[in-house]
Scaffold this motif. Structure first.
Motif, PDB file in Angstrom:
ATOM      1  N   THR A  47       0.850  -1.176   0.000  1.00 13.36           N
ATOM      2  CA  THR A  47       0.000   0.000   0.000  1.00 13.36           C
ATOM      3  C   THR A  47       0.889   1.231   0.000  1.00 13.36           C
ATOM      4  O   THR A  47       1.886   1.281   0.715  1.00 13.36           O
ATOM      5  CB  THR A  47      -0.879   0.020   1.275  1.00 13.36           C
ATOM      6  N   ARG A  49       0.620   5.425   0.361  1.00 13.36           N
ATOM      7  CA  ARG A  49      -0.140   6.655   0.583  1.00 13.36           C
ATOM      8  C   ARG A  49       0.815   7.808   0.404  1.00 13.36           C
ATOM      9  O   ARG A  49       1.943   7.767   0.880  1.00 13.36           O
ATOM     10  CB  ARG A  49      -0.763   6.662   1.975  1.00 13.36           C
ATOM     11  N   SER A  51       1.225  12.207   0.286  1.00 25.23           N
ATOM     12  CA  SER A  51       0.710  13.542   0.517  1.00 25.23           C
ATOM     13  C   SER A  51       1.877  14.510   0.398  1.00 25.23           C
ATOM     14  O   SER A  51       2.805  14.488   1.212  1.00 25.23           O
ATOM     15  CB  SER A  51       0.078  13.645   1.909  1.00 25.23           C
TER      16      SER A  51
END
Length: 78
Positions: A47, A49, A51
């Motif tokens: 996974t 993620r 930002s």
């Protein structure tokens, strides 16, 4: 026994049943342009993620075609 199954049997930890399962699930390996696509299909990618400039990589995704073999491996590792 075909050549693909024979090759799979050379992988440590892969027995006859597992080789047949992988062969049946994958089918023609040439339909995947690269190994990343195959891993994604099998649900073996982490996974990610993101930002801004921060990237967080986590556990293996549970997306894609989850092979019974992969599920067994995950249970053993836990």
């Amino acid at each position: 026994m075909n050549d693909e199954i024979s090759i799979l049997l050379t992988i440590p930890g892969i027995g006859y049943f597992s080789a047949l399962l992988i062969y049946a699930e994958v089918g023609d390996i040439n339909r995947f342009p690269n190994s990343k696509k195959l891993c994604s299909y099998a649900g073996l990618v982490p996974t990610v993620r993101q930002s801004g400039n921060k990237i967080i990589r986590g556990r293996i995704t549970k997306e894609g075609n989850r092979w019974k073999l992969v599920d067994r491996i995950h249970k053993k590792v836990r």
